[in-house]
Design a protein around this motif. Structure first.
Motif, PDB file in Angstrom:
ATOM      1  N   GLY A 429       0.798  -1.225   0.000  1.00  0.00           N
ATOM      2  CA  GLY A 429       0.000   0.000   0.000  1.00  0.00           C
ATOM      3  C   GLY A 429       0.823   1.263   0.000  1.00  0.00           C
ATOM      4  N   VAL A 430       2.080   1.166  -0.406  1.00  0.00           N
ATOM      5  CA  VAL A 430       2.963   2.331  -0.509  1.00  0.00           C
ATOM      6  C   VAL A 430       2.832   2.900  -1.920  1.00  0.00           C
ATOM      7  CG1 VAL A 430       5.364   3.111  -0.486  1.00  0.00           C
ATOM      8  CG2 VAL A 430       4.564   1.458   1.221  1.00  0.00           C
ATOM      9  N   PRO A 431       2.484   4.185  -2.064  1.00  0.00           N
ATOM     10  CA  PRO A 431       2.229   4.733  -3.390  1.00  0.00           C
ATOM     11  C   PRO A 431       3.456   4.711  -4.302  1.00  0.00           C
ATOM     12  CG  PRO A 431       1.355   6.183  -1.684  1.00  0.00           C
ATOM     13  CD  PRO A 431       2.211   5.165  -0.989  1.00  0.00           C
ATOM     14  N   VAL A 432       3.214   4.364  -5.559  1.00  0.00           N
ATOM     15  CA  VAL A 432       4.208   4.572  -6.616  1.00  0.00           C
ATOM     16  C   VAL A 432       3.870   5.847  -7.372  1.00  0.00           C
ATOM     17  CG1 VAL A 432       5.149   3.637  -8.768  1.00  0.00           C
ATOM     18  CG2 VAL A 432       4.809   2.145  -6.798  1.00  0.00           C
ATOM     19  N   LEU A 433       2.575   6.098  -7.551  1.00  0.00           N
ATOM     20  CA  LEU A 433       2.090   7.360  -8.090  1.00  0.00           C
ATOM     21  C   LEU A 433       1.032   7.910  -7.146  1.00  0.00           C
ATOM     22  CD1 LEU A 433       1.642   6.605 -11.908  1.00  0.00           C
ATOM     23  CD2 LEU A 433       3.249   8.240 -10.898  1.00  0.00           C
ATOM     24  N   ALA A 434       1.049   9.216  -6.948  1.00  0.00           N
ATOM     25  CA  ALA A 434       0.087   9.860  -6.064  1.00  0.00           C
ATOM     26  C   ALA A 434      -0.445  11.112  -6.743  1.00  0.00           C
ATOM     27  CB  ALA A 434       0.745  10.223  -4.736  1.00  0.00           C
ATOM     28  N   PRO A 435      -1.610  11.579  -6.312  1.00  0.00           N
ATOM     29  CA  PRO A 435      -2.133  12.814  -6.888  1.00  0.00           C
ATOM     30  C   PRO A 435      -1.119  13.954  -6.778  1.00  0.00           C
ATOM     31  CG  PRO A 435      -3.798  11.766  -5.528  1.00  0.00           C
ATOM     32  CD  PRO A 435      -2.528  11.015  -5.297  1.00  0.00           C
ATOM     33  N   GLY A 436      -0.906  14.646  -7.900  1.00  0.00           N
ATOM     34  CA  GLY A 436       0.027  15.767  -7.920  1.00  0.00           C
ATOM     35  C   GLY A 436       1.419  15.417  -8.384  1.00  0.00           C
ATOM     36  N   GLU A 437       1.675  14.128  -8.661  1.00  0.00           N
ATOM     37  CA  GLU A 437       3.011  13.727  -9.085  1.00  0.00           C
ATOM     38  C   GLU A 437       3.068  13.490 -10.591  1.00  0.00           C
ATOM     39  OE1 GLU A 437       4.081  11.554  -4.856  1.00  0.00           O
ATOM     40  OE2 GLU A 437       4.005  10.353  -6.684  1.00  0.00           O
ATOM     41  N   ARG A 438       4.233  13.744 -11.158  1.00  0.00           N
ATOM     42  CA  ARG A 438       4.417  13.518 -12.581  1.00  0.00           C
ATOM     43  C   ARG A 438       4.412  12.017 -12.866  1.00  0.00           C
ATOM     44  NH1 ARG A 438       9.903  15.558 -14.668  1.00  0.00           N
ATOM     45  NH2 ARG A 438       9.054  17.515 -13.852  1.00  0.00           N
ATOM     46  N   VAL A 439       3.680  11.631 -13.892  1.00  0.00           N
ATOM     47  CA  VAL A 439       3.706  10.240 -14.353  1.00  0.00           C
ATOM     48  C   VAL A 439       5.001  10.045 -15.122  1.00  0.00           C
ATOM     49  CG1 VAL A 439       2.564   8.474 -15.721  1.00  0.00           C
ATOM     50  CG2 VAL A 439       1.194  10.191 -14.508  1.00  0.00           C
ATOM     51  N   THR A 440       5.910   9.275 -14.551  1.00  0.00           N
ATOM     52  CA  THR A 440       7.205   9.046 -15.194  1.00  0.00           C
ATOM     53  C   THR A 440       7.236   7.666 -15.818  1.00  0.00           C
ATOM     54  OG1 THR A 440       8.204   8.129 -13.196  1.00  0.00           O
ATOM     55  CG2 THR A 440       8.349  10.523 -13.492  1.00  0.00           C
ATOM     56  N   ALA A 441       8.136   7.506 -16.784  1.00  0.00           N
ATOM     57  CA  ALA A 441       8.304   6.199 -17.406  1.00  0.00           C
ATOM     58  C   ALA A 441       8.757   5.175 -16.371  1.00  0.00           C
ATOM     59  CB  ALA A 441       9.308   6.292 -18.552  1.00  0.00           C
ATOM     60  N   ALA A 442       9.592   5.610 -15.424  1.00  0.00           N
ATOM     61  CA  ALA A 442      10.075   4.689 -14.390  1.00  0.00           C
ATOM     62  C   ALA A 442       8.921   4.172 -13.545  1.00  0.00           C
ATOM     63  CB  ALA A 442      11.111   5.387 -13.511  1.00  0.00           C
ATOM     64  N   ALA A 443       7.991   5.064 -13.186  1.00  0.00           N
ATOM     65  CA  ALA A 443       6.854   4.645 -12.378  1.00  0.00           C
ATOM     66  C   ALA A 443       5.963   3.676 -13.152  1.00  0.00           C
ATOM     67  CB  ALA A 443       6.050   5.861 -11.934  1.00  0.00           C
ATOM     68  N   VAL A 444       5.676   3.995 -14.402  1.00  0.00           N
ATOM     69  CA  VAL A 444       4.826   3.123 -15.211  1.00  0.00           C
ATOM     70  C   VAL A 444       5.486   1.762 -15.414  1.00  0.00           C
ATOM     71  CG1 VAL A 444       3.833   2.800 -17.506  1.00  0.00           C
ATOM     72  CG2 VAL A 444       3.641   5.019 -16.349  1.00  0.00           C
ATOM     73  N   ASP A 445       6.781   1.765 -15.724  1.00  0.00           N
ATOM     74  CA  ASP A 445       7.489   0.496 -15.929  1.00  0.00           C
ATOM     75  C   ASP A 445       7.472  -0.348 -14.658  1.00  0.00           C
ATOM     76  OD1 ASP A 445       8.029   1.242 -18.510  1.00  0.00           O
ATOM     77  OD2 ASP A 445      10.126   1.813 -18.131  1.00  0.00           O
ATOM     78  N   ALA A 446       7.677   0.300 -13.495  1.00  0.00           N
ATOM     79  CA  ALA A 446       7.705  -0.438 -12.229  1.00  0.00           C
ATOM     80  C   ALA A 446       6.342  -1.034 -11.919  1.00  0.00           C
ATOM     81  CB  ALA A 446       8.164   0.489 -11.106  1.00  0.00           C
TER      82      ALA A 446
END
Length: 496
Positions: A429-446
């Motif tokens: 339950g630890v966020p990888v993406l949160a409201p207000g954060e840039r959607v990065t390729a690293a986050a999407v890939d992870a």
């Protein structure tokens, strides 16, 4: 008729009230509507007694909740304790409301649970993220270091508080005393979400609890490592740096007005048990986990998390060296009637508690060993999970993004845009993406890698992650950072 086999009711006013309700058998004209009848929807309502008009009068004239909370405050050596029937989630959100005013900045460890993030949304606080140190061998989080916190204060000297999660979900323990020293040198409170550590501090083999190490507030779940009902939690605080009246108001603002008496009574009973027999029971638990670790360490290639910076009562195994897939092992465990807390490709986390015995833990160890052998493959290197490895890039505050107009677009198109939703592997339950954060390729890939390896990715509107919610491109918050210093990746390497 409910019983009190260990005779705890004399030191547990809420438990005593719950037992008295059943002994007296009143005919209530209060909620809940089942009126203690089990012939309507069945035994699912057994034990459900309200606080108001059940454990106490509707006017709370008996004061049993206050008396129980005072006992817990004394046990943990602090000024204030509030019981929660909404788990550590409610307690975390209440603390957030008590720390500052809308627009204030807070330093926040990125291994936070989603409840802390949503508390920031409620309170309008702006996070300055602190990345945990990762173990070079396992890729697991070792906690936010004091050096990283000090660097955080250099970036945000106006921060009004520090919030960290410790221990981590997988059982690693950080330097809470060092964090308290840094926070207090800057005149700020340290809040520790220790949801998995209600047992800390009550046996010499265990780490001290966060309050004993200098923290100003501690949130912990009674239903995780203690034998309480689900949703039972404690919020404990010192009032030197946290306003007691503000905290009390925040608890009431976010709490249900119909608290379940059985949950409260179980939190009281768990506290009484910890006070009366905690040393003995926890000693047996630590010994049981140590024996399990020794047995599992005999399995070729299987790593067992252990050492001075690991909760001695947590059983976490690492499967990379065996080549086995943890999700496949988990399926075998579920089929054997032995579900575990968490399993991803490389890790299995089993919660062993005071309620376990040698037989139950022995079954788990045998089934784990069998499952690993059944699914053994080519060894693979440890890869940090998405929850620990992706550093956020803030574009605007969580609150601004939560309320801003949004649109749904393909995930690949969303890269570079500002996220409008929370996306997290669950557990932990630890966020990888949160409201207000840039959607990065690293986050999407992870996130995609986690899904491909069998991890459930939670909270996203589209559970397949084919699309994401992002801020509308014409909205002013889509391209506005709350503070120029925050609009970058906040890795601990950069801050050291």
């Amino acid at each position: 008729m409910p019983t009190d086999p260990l005779g705890l009711r004399g030191d547990a006013p809420l438990l005593d009230a719950w037992l008295r309700f059943h002994e007296q058998g009143p005919t209530p004209f209060t909620i809940p509507g089942h009126k203690q009848r089990h012939d309507l929807v069945g035994d699912v309502v057994a034990g459900d007694v309200p606080l108001y008009g059940g454990l106490d009068t509707v006017k709370l004239s008996g004061g049993v909740l206050a008396a129980a909370e005072q006992r817990a405050a004394r046990l943990w050596g602090t000024d204030v304790c509030r019981f929660s029937v909404g788990g550590s989630t409610h307690a975390n959100q209440a603390v957030a409301l008590a720390l500052g005013a809308e627009g204030d900045r807070v330093l926040v460890g990125r291994t936070l649970h989603r409840s802390v993030l949503l508390g920031l949304v409620l309170a309008g606080l702006e996070p300055v993220w602190l990345q945990p140190d990762l173990d070079a061998t396992t890729g697991l989080p070792m906690g936010v270091s004091p050096a990283t916190l000090e660097a955080g204060f250099r970036r945000a000297p106006d921060a009004v508080a520090v919030l960290v999660g410790d221990p981590a979900y997988i059982g690693t323990v950080g330097d809470v005393a060092g964090l308290a020293e840094v926070a207090h040198r800057h005149g700020r409170p340290l809040v520790v979400d220790a949801a998995w550590a209600a047992h800390f501090g009550f046996h010499p083999a265990l780490p001290q609890h966060a309050l004993a190490l200098g923290a100003d507030a501690l949130v912990t779940s009674a239903h995780k490592t203690l034998p309480a009902w689900s949703q039972a939690a404690y919020l404990l605080a010192r009032t030197e740096r946290i306003d007691a009246a503000r905290l009390d108001a925040a608890v009431e603002a976010t709490h249900t007005t119909s608290p379940a008496g059985a949950i409260l009574a179980s939190a009281d009973a768990a506290r009484a048990l910890l006070e009366r027999a905690g040393t003995e029971l926890l000693g047996a638990l630590v010994d049981r986990v140590a024996a399990a670790r020794r047995a599992l360490a005999e399995v070729p290639g299987l790593g067992v998390l252990d050492g001075p910076h690991v909760d001695p009562a947590k059983l976490t195994v690492l499967l990379g060296g065996t080549g086995a897939d943890g999700v496949a092992v988990e399926r075998d465990l579920i089929a054997a009637g032995l579900p575990v807390e968490m399993a991803d490709r490389d890790t299995v986390v089993a919660l062993v508690s005071l309620a376990d015995d040698d037989e139950s833990v022995g079954r788990l160890v045998a089934a784990l060993a069998t499952g690993v052998e059944r699914h053994r493959g080519e060894p693979r290197p440890a890869v940090p999970a998405a929850a620990w490895s992706v550093a956020p890039v803030m574009e605007t505050t969580p609150r601004a993004a939560f309320f801003a107009p949004h649109e749904v677009i393909p995930t690949d198109t969303a890269i570079g845009r500002t996220c409008a939703e929370l996306v997290a592997p669950y557990p932990p339950g630890v966020p990888v993406l949160a409201p207000g954060e840039r959607v990065t390729a690293a986050a999407v890939d992870a996130l995609r890698a986690a899904m491909a390896h069998g991890t459930r990715v939670a909270y996203a509107a589209d559970p397949t992650l084919a699309t994401l919610r992002v801020l509308r491109s014409d909205h002013p918050t889509a391209d506005r950072a709350p503070n120029p210093a925050q609009r970058h990746t906040t890795s601990s390497v950069e801050e050291s």
